[in-house]
Design a protein around this motif. Structure first.
Motif, PDB file in Angstrom:
ATOM      1  N   UNK A   9      63.014  18.059  30.731  1.00 12.95           N
ATOM      2  CA  UNK A   9      62.163  19.253  30.748  1.00 12.95           C
ATOM      3  C   UNK A   9      61.774  19.987  29.474  1.00 12.95           C
ATOM      4  N   UNK A  10      62.584  19.683  28.409  1.00 15.65           N
ATOM      5  CA  UNK A  10      62.047  20.282  26.920  1.00 15.65           C
ATOM      6  C   UNK A  10      60.972  19.222  26.665  1.00 15.65           C
ATOM      7  N   UNK A  11      60.978  18.006  27.021  1.00 19.06           N
ATOM      8  CA  UNK A  11      59.967  17.129  26.262  1.00 19.06           C
ATOM      9  C   UNK A  11      58.668  17.202  27.330  1.00 19.06           C
ATOM     10  N   UNK A  12      58.863  17.515  28.501  1.00 19.07           N
ATOM     11  CA  UNK A  12      57.650  17.753  29.435  1.00 19.07           C
ATOM     12  C   UNK A  12      56.995  19.160  29.081  1.00 19.07           C
ATOM     13  N   UNK A  13      57.821  20.146  28.917  1.00 21.41           N
ATOM     14  CA  UNK A  13      57.037  21.358  28.141  1.00 21.41           C
ATOM     15  C   UNK A  13      56.609  21.103  26.911  1.00 21.41           C
ATOM     16  N   UNK A  14      57.088  20.464  26.206  1.00 15.21           N
ATOM     17  CA  UNK A  14      56.305  20.257  24.735  1.00 15.21           C
ATOM     18  C   UNK A  14      55.079  19.626  24.964  1.00 15.21           C
ATOM     19  N   UNK A  15      55.226  18.298  25.669  1.00 15.39           N
ATOM     20  CA  UNK A  15      53.798  17.586  26.122  1.00 15.39           C
ATOM     21  C   UNK A  15      52.971  18.661  26.560  1.00 15.39           C
ATOM     22  N   UNK A  16      53.447  19.680  27.529  1.00 13.07           N
ATOM     23  CA  UNK A  16      52.134  20.375  28.203  1.00 13.07           C
ATOM     24  C   UNK A  16      51.535  21.296  27.030  1.00 13.07           C
ATOM     25  N   UNK A  17      52.499  21.977  26.320  1.00 17.04           N
ATOM     26  CA  UNK A  17      51.965  22.819  25.465  1.00 17.04           C
ATOM     27  C   UNK A  17      51.215  22.162  24.203  1.00 17.04           C
ATOM     28  N   UNK A  18      51.344  20.948  24.137  1.00 18.51           N
ATOM     29  CA  UNK A  18      50.540  20.078  22.946  1.00 18.51           C
ATOM     30  C   UNK A  18      49.550  19.292  23.566  1.00 18.51           C
ATOM     31  N   UNK A  19      49.163  19.264  24.759  1.00 21.25           N
ATOM     32  CA  UNK A  19      48.170  18.663  25.577  1.00 21.25           C
ATOM     33  C   UNK A  19      48.414  16.970  25.535  1.00 21.25           C
ATOM     34  N   UNK A  20      49.663  16.682  25.686  1.00 22.20           N
ATOM     35  CA  UNK A  20      50.079  15.260  25.872  1.00 22.20           C
ATOM     36  C   UNK A  20      50.248  14.718  27.132  1.00 22.20           C
ATOM     37  N   UNK A  21      49.468  13.836  27.930  1.00 19.00           N
ATOM     38  CA  UNK A  21      49.502  13.311  28.964  1.00 19.00           C
ATOM     39  C   UNK A  21      51.135  12.943  29.746  1.00 19.00           C
ATOM     40  N   UNK A  22      51.230  13.492  30.756  1.00 19.43           N
ATOM     41  CA  UNK A  22      52.529  13.122  31.301  1.00 19.43           C
ATOM     42  C   UNK A  22      52.219  12.380  32.681  1.00 19.43           C
ATOM     43  N   UNK A  23      53.075  11.090  32.727  1.00 16.40           N
ATOM     44  CA  UNK A  23      52.966  10.042  33.883  1.00 16.40           C
ATOM     45  C   UNK A  23      54.426  10.196  34.397  1.00 16.40           C
ATOM     46  N   UNK A  24      54.572  10.046  35.935  1.00 16.22           N
ATOM     47  CA  UNK A  24      55.892  10.006  36.517  1.00 16.22           C
ATOM     48  C   UNK A  24      55.926   8.865  37.472  1.00 16.22           C
ATOM     49  N   UNK A  25      57.010   8.431  37.889  1.00 15.75           N
ATOM     50  CA  UNK A  25      57.364   7.211  38.804  1.00 15.75           C
ATOM     51  C   UNK A  25      58.476   7.486  39.493  1.00 15.75           C
ATOM     52  N   UNK A  26      58.362   7.066  40.758  1.00 14.27           N
ATOM     53  CA  UNK A  26      59.372   7.178  41.863  1.00 14.27           C
ATOM     54  C   UNK A  26      59.717   5.768  42.390  1.00 14.27           C
ATOM     55  N   UNK A  27      60.997   5.511  42.290  1.00 11.23           N
ATOM     56  CA  UNK A  27      61.444   4.163  42.931  1.00 11.23           C
ATOM     57  C   UNK A  27      61.919   4.102  44.054  1.00 11.23           C
ATOM     58  N   UNK A  28      61.057   3.415  45.204  1.00  9.85           N
ATOM     59  CA  UNK A  28      61.587   3.477  46.748  1.00  9.85           C
ATOM     60  C   UNK A  28      61.826   4.821  47.021  1.00  9.85           C
ATOM     61  N   UNK A  29      60.735   5.790  47.072  1.00 12.38           N
ATOM     62  CA  UNK A  29      61.308   7.531  47.350  1.00 12.38           C
ATOM     63  C   UNK A  29      61.715   7.458  48.846  1.00 12.38           C
ATOM     64  N   UNK A  30      61.438   6.683  49.765  1.00 11.05           N
ATOM     65  CA  UNK A  30      61.853   6.742  50.948  1.00 11.05           C
ATOM     66  C   UNK A  30      63.249   6.556  51.023  1.00 11.05           C
ATOM     67  N   UNK A  31      63.843   5.665  50.226  1.00  8.20           N
ATOM     68  CA  UNK A  31      65.327   5.518  50.146  1.00  8.20           C
ATOM     69  C   UNK A  31      66.163   6.491  49.054  1.00  8.20           C
ATOM     70  N   UNK A  32      65.518   6.532  47.915  1.00  9.07           N
ATOM     71  CA  UNK A  32      66.129   7.160  46.889  1.00  9.07           C
ATOM     72  C   UNK A  32      66.018   8.708  46.776  1.00  9.07           C
ATOM     73  N   UNK A  33      64.835   9.221  47.501  1.00  7.45           N
ATOM     74  CA  UNK A  33      64.469  10.449  47.417  1.00  7.45           C
ATOM     75  C   UNK A  33      63.500  10.869  46.513  1.00  7.45           C
ATOM     76  N   UNK A  34      62.772  12.171  46.391  1.00  8.26           N
ATOM     77  CA  UNK A  34      61.692  12.465  45.403  1.00  8.26           C
ATOM     78  C   UNK A  34      62.402  12.749  44.066  1.00  8.26           C
ATOM     79  N   UNK A  35      61.576  13.115  43.298  1.00  8.70           N
ATOM     80  CA  UNK A  35      61.880  13.483  41.940  1.00  8.70           C
ATOM     81  C   UNK A  35      62.639  14.982  41.913  1.00  8.70           C
TER      82      UNK A  35
END
Length: 192
Positions: free
Chosen positions: A44-70
């Motif tokens: 969350x600290x890195x995500x907030x820092x990235x948003x403040x500094x206009x750094x793109x954020x990408x995310x992935x989910x491994x088989x969300x049907x089985x492992x759930x959402x982020x």
């Protein structure tokens, strides 16, 4: 005999992307509680820092049907532009659609990795990104594995393979670069 030391690269806000790998409900439930708390706080600290500094954020989910959402604690802070790429493969680099998200800004050849699990999806993604010519950083305090020994092994393997092992605060302050940066107070406040 002369000793040649390669320059140590730093994270640069103009060239970075932040990649949040598989920080999902069922995976989180299997993590040691203390390590999970530190990992989530630092993501969350890195995500907030990235948003403040206009750094793109990408995310992935491994088989969300089985492992759930982020997990909600991270999902609530994800920008709308970082909708997760769903995958079944362990390396993000072999997931359909991942490369498009990653290369939408070709000058951004640094990728800072955070998430779960260090010894599976993070190691395999770091290797794939490195093969693609990216400079890969892993925030050691923003990744976890079910077993701490596996996380430690992953960090050692990556370090010995030319992946740059760093930490959340180092990455954020490297992105800032200077205390005169207009966003310095906003970012540094998260690390008090």
């Amino acid at each position: 005999m002369s000793i040649h030391q390669a320059p140590m690269p730093l994270c640069n806000a103009a060239f970075s992307q932040l990649l949040i790998i598989d920080a999902q409900e069922r995976l989180a439930a299997a993590m040691p509680k203390d390590e999970l708390a530190v990992t989530v706080a630092n993501i969350n600290r890195l995500m907030a820092s990235a948003q403040i500094l206009d750094i793109p954020i990408i995310s992935t989910e491994q088989y969300p049907q089985g492992l759930g959402k982020t997990i909600e604690a991270i999902r609530d802070n994800l920008p709308a532009t970082a909708a997760p790429t769903e995958k079944t493969c362990f390396s993000c680099c072999t997931a359909a659609g991942f490369e498009r998200a990653l290369t939408s800004q070709p000058e951004r050849k640094q990728v800072v990795l955070v998430g779960m699990e260090a010894h599976i999806c993070i190691v395999q993604t770091a290797s794939g990104l490195q093969r693609w010519g990216y400079q890969v950083f892993v925030a050691a305090d923003a990744i976890c594995s079910r077993h701490p020994a596996n996380r430690q092994n992953a960090l050692e393997r990556m370090r010995h393979s030319g992946i740059h092992v760093t930490n959340t605060e180092s990455a954020a302050f490297e992105w800032l670069g200077d205390s005169t940066n207009a966003k310095f107070r906003e970012v540094s406040r998260m690390f008090k």
